[in-house]
Write an enzyme that holds these catalytic residues in place. Sequence first.
Site, mmCIF file in Angstrom:
data_model
loop_
_atom_site.group_PDB
_atom_site.id
_atom_site.type_symbol
_atom_site.label_atom_id
_atom_site.label_comp_id
_atom_site.label_asym_id
_atom_site.label_seq_id
_atom_site.Cartn_x
_atom_site.Cartn_y
_atom_site.Cartn_z
ATOM 1 N N ASP A 48 38.763 35.450 40.457
ATOM 2 C CA ASP A 48 39.650 34.852 41.455
ATOM 3 C C ASP A 48 39.218 35.281 42.855
ATOM 4 O O ASP A 48 39.071 36.473 43.136
ATOM 5 C CB ASP A 48 41.089 35.304 41.202
ATOM 6 C CG ASP A 48 42.065 34.711 42.202
ATOM 7 O OD1 ASP A 48 42.547 33.594 41.964
ATOM 8 O OD2 ASP A 48 42.337 35.371 43.232
ATOM 9 N N TYR A 53 39.716 35.580 51.667
ATOM 10 C CA TYR A 53 39.222 36.905 51.266
ATOM 11 C C TYR A 53 37.861 37.197 51.880
ATOM 12 O O TYR A 53 37.423 38.344 51.909
ATOM 13 C CB TYR A 53 39.093 37.012 49.746
ATOM 14 C CG TYR A 53 40.353 36.824 48.950
ATOM 15 C CD1 TYR A 53 41.607 36.720 49.558
ATOM 16 C CD2 TYR A 53 40.296 36.745 47.561
ATOM 17 C CE1 TYR A 53 42.753 36.537 48.808
ATOM 18 C CE2 TYR A 53 41.438 36.566 46.800
ATOM 19 C CZ TYR A 53 42.661 36.451 47.429
ATOM 20 O OH TYR A 53 43.790 36.266 46.658
ATOM 21 N N LYS A 78 40.740 29.410 46.790
ATOM 22 C CA LYS A 78 41.893 28.861 47.516
ATOM 23 C C LYS A 78 41.484 28.566 48.956
ATOM 24 O O LYS A 78 40.559 29.205 49.480
ATOM 25 C CB LYS A 78 43.040 29.881 47.525
ATOM 26 C CG LYS A 78 43.241 30.620 46.211
ATOM 27 C CD LYS A 78 44.229 31.775 46.346
ATOM 28 C CE LYS A 78 44.173 32.690 45.159
ATOM 29 N NZ LYS A 78 42.951 33.547 45.148
ATOM 30 N N HIS A 111 46.376 27.883 49.224
ATOM 31 C CA HIS A 111 46.690 29.308 49.226
ATOM 32 C C HIS A 111 48.152 29.611 49.585
ATOM 33 O O HIS A 111 48.790 30.447 48.948
ATOM 34 C CB HIS A 111 45.746 30.048 50.181
ATOM 35 C CG HIS A 111 45.577 31.495 49.838
ATOM 36 N ND1 HIS A 111 44.464 32.218 50.186
ATOM 37 C CD2 HIS A 111 46.375 32.358 49.171
ATOM 38 C CE1 HIS A 111 44.587 33.473 49.758
ATOM 39 N NE2 HIS A 111 45.740 33.583 49.145
ATOM 40 N N LEU A 192 49.840 44.543 38.848
ATOM 41 C CA LEU A 192 50.121 45.954 38.569
ATOM 42 C C LEU A 192 50.923 46.613 39.686
ATOM 43 O O LEU A 192 51.034 47.836 39.748
ATOM 44 C CB LEU A 192 48.806 46.717 38.351
ATOM 45 C CG LEU A 192 47.945 46.192 37.195
ATOM 46 C CD1 LEU A 192 46.649 46.970 37.104
ATOM 47 C CD2 LEU A 192 48.710 46.260 35.884
ATOM 48 N N LYS A 233 42.913 43.550 40.275
ATOM 49 C CA LYS A 233 41.702 43.840 41.035
ATOM 50 C C LYS A 233 41.185 45.210 40.633
ATOM 51 O O LYS A 233 41.942 46.188 40.626
ATOM 52 C CB LYS A 233 41.993 43.789 42.539
ATOM 53 C CG LYS A 233 40.830 44.248 43.432
ATOM 54 C CD LYS A 233 41.064 45.659 43.926
ATOM 55 C CE LYS A 233 39.884 46.163 44.755
ATOM 56 N NZ LYS A 233 40.057 47.573 45.194
ATOM 57 N N SER A 234 39.905 45.295 40.282
ATOM 58 C CA SER A 234 39.278 46.586 40.046
ATOM 59 C C SER A 234 37.766 46.452 40.157
ATOM 60 O O SER A 234 37.182 45.530 39.591
ATOM 61 C CB SER A 234 39.632 47.151 38.666
ATOM 62 O OG SER A 234 38.986 48.401 38.476
ATOM 63 N N ARG A 239 37.907 50.918 34.376
ATOM 64 C CA ARG A 239 39.212 50.259 34.460
ATOM 65 C C ARG A 239 39.114 48.783 34.104
ATOM 66 O O ARG A 239 40.047 48.212 33.536
ATOM 67 C CB ARG A 239 39.805 50.448 35.861
ATOM 68 C CG ARG A 239 40.252 51.875 36.117
ATOM 69 C CD ARG A 239 40.965 52.022 37.428
ATOM 70 N NE ARG A 239 41.434 53.380 37.627
ATOM 71 C CZ ARG A 239 42.009 53.817 38.728
ATOM 72 N NH1 ARG A 239 42.193 52.980 39.754
ATOM 73 N NH2 ARG A 239 42.410 55.065 38.839
ATOM 74 N N ASN A 243 41.417 47.123 31.316
ATOM 75 C CA ASN A 243 42.231 45.928 31.541
ATOM 76 C C ASN A 243 41.942 44.869 30.479
ATOM 77 O O ASN A 243 42.859 44.221 29.963
ATOM 78 C CB ASN A 243 41.952 45.357 32.933
ATOM 79 C CG ASN A 243 42.473 46.245 34.048
ATOM 80 O OD1 ASN A 243 43.309 47.117 33.829
ATOM 81 N ND2 ASN A 243 41.985 46.024 35.254
#
Length: 277
Positions: A48, A53, A78, A111, A192, A233-234, A239, A243
């Site tokens: 994503d 961004y 987006k 967005h 999260l 997000k990671s 991690r 996830n």
Amino acid sequence: MTIDRAPVVRLANGVEMPQLGLGTWPMDDTQTAVAVESALRAGYRHVDTAENYENERGVGEGIRRSGVDRAEVFVTTKFNRQWHSVDGARQACTASLKRLGLSYIDLLLIHWPNPDQGRYVDAFTGMGQLVEDGLVRAIGTSNFKPAHLQQLFDAGMTPHVNQIQLDPYHLRPDLVPLHQQRAIVTSTWSPLGRGNDMLRDPAITTIADRHGRTPAQVVLRWHTQQGFVPLPKSGDPRRQRENLDSFDFTLSEEDMTALGALDRPDPKMLDADTFGH
């Protein structure tokens, strides 16, 4: 146990969307390329991003570095308020494709609704034409409230996805039943928690201890058991794998009830009637 892939959810137009995605905000292009490459090699198949961004180039680079075939990767992006028109949606799509280095986008979203402009219905109309032209496989919205969605319904259009802030502290009862009624898939950003200590909440850590899981895995499973598509997000490979490994256990009805009792008012929550870009 390590799983190879996340399950998929089927959008209203038949397109299959992996039920776990890699969120990339607020990583820059360099960080994003590394994170996307790592995630795809670990088994992720959904990434994503967004014009806002400023890391779409990094997403494309990460996909290419990973060696994973483009057809196996579901890419969501987006566009911003300046493109809220029929022609603007095409311009936004063309610009994103160039930055990504791709020939099509799997899911294109508006967005923010920016209702002060009153032009998102036109933008969505333009997005429908992009699907017909094969530049986009599915279309949707992000951060749309019920009144914003109603404007689309009144024009005879329904998004395949509405991506919203949702987690055990933000249950969004105004939107989830509406999504279900209209066969709109609920995708969740900051699943999260956002700027809070949710993962240290005793209600969550107790359930995590009982299952021998991390609090993050418990919260992600809470999302996916309800059919949501979370986008954690990671950039940390460990991690990322944790996830992805959140699908091979089941929360009990008691667990789900306990997590569903954590909703609370949040005066800092972004209001899509006044915030947007």
